[in-house]
Design an enzyme around this catalytic site. Structure first.
Site, PDB file in Angstrom:
ATOM      1  N   HIS A 282       0.814  -1.211   0.000  1.00 58.46           N
ATOM      2  CA  HIS A 282       0.000   0.000   0.000  1.00 58.46           C
ATOM      3  C   HIS A 282       0.851   1.266   0.000  1.00 58.46           C
ATOM      4  O   HIS A 282       0.368   2.334  -0.373  1.00 58.46           O
ATOM      5  CB  HIS A 282      -0.954  -0.008   1.194  1.00 58.46           C
ATOM      6  CG  HIS A 282      -2.104  -0.939   1.007  1.00 58.46           C
ATOM      7  ND1 HIS A 282      -3.374  -0.679   1.498  1.00 58.46           N
ATOM      8  CD2 HIS A 282      -2.206  -2.140   0.374  1.00 58.46           C
ATOM      9  CE1 HIS A 282      -4.185  -1.678   1.185  1.00 58.46           C
ATOM     10  NE2 HIS A 282      -3.489  -2.578   0.498  1.00 58.46           N
TER      11      HIS A 282
ATOM     12  N   HIS B 263      -1.364 -12.440  -2.072  1.00 55.11           N
ATOM     13  CA  HIS B 263      -2.447 -13.050  -1.297  1.00 55.11           C
ATOM     14  C   HIS B 263      -2.127 -14.474  -0.855  1.00 55.11           C
ATOM     15  O   HIS B 263      -2.979 -15.153  -0.293  1.00 55.11           O
ATOM     16  CB  HIS B 263      -3.746 -13.003  -2.098  1.00 55.11           C
ATOM     17  CG  HIS B 263      -4.299 -11.626  -2.227  1.00 55.11           C
ATOM     18  ND1 HIS B 263      -5.463 -11.341  -2.920  1.00 55.11           N
ATOM     19  CD2 HIS B 263      -3.851 -10.430  -1.746  1.00 55.11           C
ATOM     20  CE1 HIS B 263      -5.693 -10.042  -2.864  1.00 55.11           C
ATOM     21  NE2 HIS B 263      -4.725  -9.470  -2.159  1.00 55.11           N
TER      22      HIS B 263
END
Length: 732
Positions: free
Chosen positions: A98, A261
């Site tokens: 992020h 992920h």
């Protein structure tokens, strides 16, 4: 009134306003030109001493020791924010992702290069919920190494070492990210005034430029699907648009999603309404932490972050093929998380494919996928790529390593800026490589000789100056791309950009190449001049000659060492985003836009790292040098074009001229003699803003004064030299 409630310094009472409060100028005049973005990150906000050089401090850092400390931290679970599965790796990977993932190719802004996740608005974006805890967990590391390790580098390094600590071999790491000390004012994050709103689309679903994220406060896409609708195929379209604007192709996108992920989990238990305010809105006693949850303990298995709940894989703290394995092994059923978010669960899941509960390994719980995850299988392009990676684990691992490296380094510019012992040797096309210097460089004698040849070549001052400007002014201080090094102005796509006037450019480049070839062939030793150097030298010669014609002798500093890139070293699609939509310095607008020409001038100036005075003096100088696009007369307020006088400012400020719009859009104007009505000049908004805007007019008055000619020339030369060398990182 009690004296105890009165300030002993100002005499104000507790209810009175303080300095800096009240209605700001931009509240009264919201369309006022935003010049403050040109004066960010000064020494006034920077606590480091003037002599501080991060590159030198980073060079003293022992990366192996930092890695050891981070490895220890990964599994040192803290009671105030316990680690999922006893390992903070997933949290740090999300923080790194992020931090870097705000980068967008449209203007090169965003990314992890400045440590901006520490400040508003990013520190309080909904998509960054609980990343304040990740940074706080890193404080002991930052505290230990201090100025040797920036927050910007540490936030990337933590994600890299998190991957390695969980068994993944990364591609490498380059340091060198220098911290900022205040929020960035130049980045346009969107027009929305509410979190997760999406007023950034037009037409069917055309995303506003230069934005990449689909909603205000998200890094990428809505994981529940477009506008929260659980449609994996539609999600694939959003993902492709968003990741494409972040410089990722389809294969890189799949690798990043599937690789990232593989680790960690989502948190979505309890009622979202029980979550407290974000860090910037939290009470002072929270000490910069936000999102305090009132559900149970608010941490561990009772954490609320995105609203989604669960891990993607049965083993969320080890690198394996679990993500793609689960994606293809099972059919997926739409469901809702405990917090009410759309997600998907596997049908008839086998016992061995359950994940441990994050804080109770004796319990086994189902994994999940988001709507965005299912796009990796159901999208007609992503699906086959995912299948290929699933069937070829080595290919997948290599693709993820490279894509992760690109994600975390895309905004750093050329590889020459990378620091440390873990920089990979391989040159990558997205790093915009240029050849190393393989010849002896020209000296003062050769520089003087070449200037004479350039001025005697038949090329005009505007041709020499505009070509150098076109080459150098592609630089973006945001992602350190562009600039004159490489001479890519002679290559696709730059040679064909409208703003560069391709027909004229071709003639100029041919003549410059002739001069270069003749000079190099005549050298008995190993001295050579590159076309990249000659282009800049030609512009410098043109400026010096124009100054001489105005009665001021100047010599522009020139440092050779640029080299010429090849077409094979140039990704045409990647470089296409550098094409100027507008260049106010050349009075160019590709078409009409919803933002004004003067706003686009300030935006380009900020990308060129210019201050308001530098922007002002460059526009005034380039106008009288007659380098406008198409040799337009707009703003050429002089009877002596190609002469470096301060006439632009003198005539702009002349109250004997009255200006009237020539178009209903008020984008071109005519200036007439106030007494006789005779036409004097024509201008664009970019020209007249220097007389209209009070701050720019104040600067223009400095250069329009009777005794300002010499200062004007020297300031123009300094600003010109700065632009010509913006990409010469080796000189810094």
């Amino acid at each position: 009134m009690s004296e105890h409630s009165r300030c002993p310094v100002t005499g104000r009472t507790a209810g009175n306003p303080v300095a800096g409060g009240g209605i700001a100028n931009r509240d009264w005049w919201p369309n006022q030109l935003h010049l403050d973005m040109l004066h960010q990150h000064s020494s006034l906000s920077n606590p480091m001493e003037e002599a501080f050089k991060y590159k030198e401090e980073f060079g003293k850092l022992d990366l192996k020791a930092v890695k050891k400390d981070l490895y220890t931290l990964m599994t040192d679970s803290q009671e105030w924010w316990p680690a999922d599965y006893g390992h903070y790796g997933g949290l740090f990977i999300r923080m790194t992702w992020h931090s870097a993932g705000t980068y967008r190719t449209g203007d090169g802004r965003g990314g992890g290069g400045t440590g901006n996740q520490r400040f508003a608005p990013l520190n309080s974006w909904p998509d960054n919920a609980n990343l304040d805890k990740a940074r706080r967990l890193l404080w002991p590391i930052k505290q230990k190494y201090g100025k040797k390790l920036s927050w910007a580098d540490l936030m990337i390094l933590a994600g890299n070492y998190a991957l390695e600590s969980m068994g993944f071999k990364t591609f490498g790491f380059g340091g060198g990210r220098v911290d900022i000390w205040e929020p960035e004012e130049d980045i346009y994050w969107g027009k929305e005034v509410e979190w997760l709103d999406n007023k950034r689309y037009s037409g069917e679903r055309d995303l506003e430029n230069p934005l990449a994220a689909v909603q205000m406060g998200l890094i990428y896409v809505n994981p529940e699907g477009p506008d929260g609708k659980p449609d994996p195929v539609a999600a694939g379209k959003d993902i492709r648009e968003t990741f494409g604007r972040m410089a990722m192709n389809d294969e890189e996108t799949v690798a990043l999603v599937a690789g990232g992920h593989t680790f960690g989990k989502c948190h979505g238990v309890g009622d979202p309404k029980l979550v407290g305010p974000e860090p910037e809105a939290a009470d002072i006693e929270e000490q910069g932490l936000g999102w305090k949850s009132g559900y149970g303990s608010g941490k561990g298995d009772e954490t609320m972050t995105s609203g989604l709940e669960g891990a993607w894989t049965p083993d969320p703290i080890h690198w394996d093929m679990g993500y793609l394995g689960m994606l293809f092994k099972y059919e997926w059923e739409l469901t809702k998380s405990p917090a009410g978010a759309w997600q998907w669960k596997p049908t008839d899941v086998a016992e061995e494919d359950l994940a441990p509960a994050a804080h109770d390994p004796s319990k086994r719980v189902p994994t999940m996928m988001t709507t965005a995850d299912l796009a990796m299988r159901m999208d007609p392009i992503y699906g086959p790529i995912s299948r290929r990676y699933y069937e070829h684990p080595d290919q997948f691992a290599d693709a993820f390593a490279r894509a992760w490296f690109k994600l975390t380094h895309r905004d750093m510019g050329p590889k020459s800026r990378y620091l440390g012992t873990e920089v990979p040797e391989e040159d990558l096309i997205w790093q915009d490589p240029v050849p190393a210097v393989d010849h002896e460089l020209i000296g003062d004698r050769e520089i003087a000789e070449l200037k004479k040849r350039l001025l005697a070549s038949g090329l005009s001052i505007p041709e020499l100056v505009s070509t150098a400007w076109a080459s150098a002014s592609t630089f973006r201080g945001s992602d350190k791309r562009g600039g004159a090094n490489g001479a890519r102005i002679r290559l696709a796509p730059q040679k064909d950009w409208e703003v560069n006037q391709p027909e004229q450019l071709k003639i100029v480049l041919q003549k410059l190449e002739e001069i270069r070839q003749e000079f190099n062939d005549a050298q008995s030793g190993g001295k050579r001049v590159s076309l990249a150097d000659l282009i800049v030298l030609g512009g410098c010669a043109g400026v010096e000659e124009a100054a001489r014609k105005a009665g001021t002798d100047v010599t522009i500093p020139f440092t050779p060492g640029r080299t010429d890139a090849s077409q094979e070293q140039t990704d045409t699609e990647s470089f296409a985003v550098l094409e100027p939509l507008a260049d106010g310095f050349r009075n160019y607008m590709k078409k009409k836009y919803s933002v004004s020409a003067e706003e686009m001038l300030v935006d380009r100036s900020q990308l060129l790292t210019l201050t308001a005075p530098e922007m002002t003096v460059l526009v005034g100088g380039l106008r009288v040098l007659n380098v406008n696009f198409g040799q337009s007369p707009h703003g050429v307020f002089t009877t002596l074009p190609e002469t470096l006088t301060n006439d632009f400012f003198v005539n702009l400020l002349d109250m004997g001229t009255e200006w009237k719009p020539l178009s209903k859009e008020h984008d071109t104007f005519e200036g007439r003699d106030r007494k006789t009505g005779e036409p004097r000049w024509t201008a664009t908004r970019v020209d007249l803003i220097f007389g209209s805007n009070s701050r720019l007019r104040a600067i223009a008055e400095v250069y329009g004064s009777d005794n300002a000619q010499e200062k004007f020339v020297h300031d123009f030369v300094a600003a010109w030299n700065k632009v010509m060398n913006l990409d010469r990182f080796e000189l810094g």
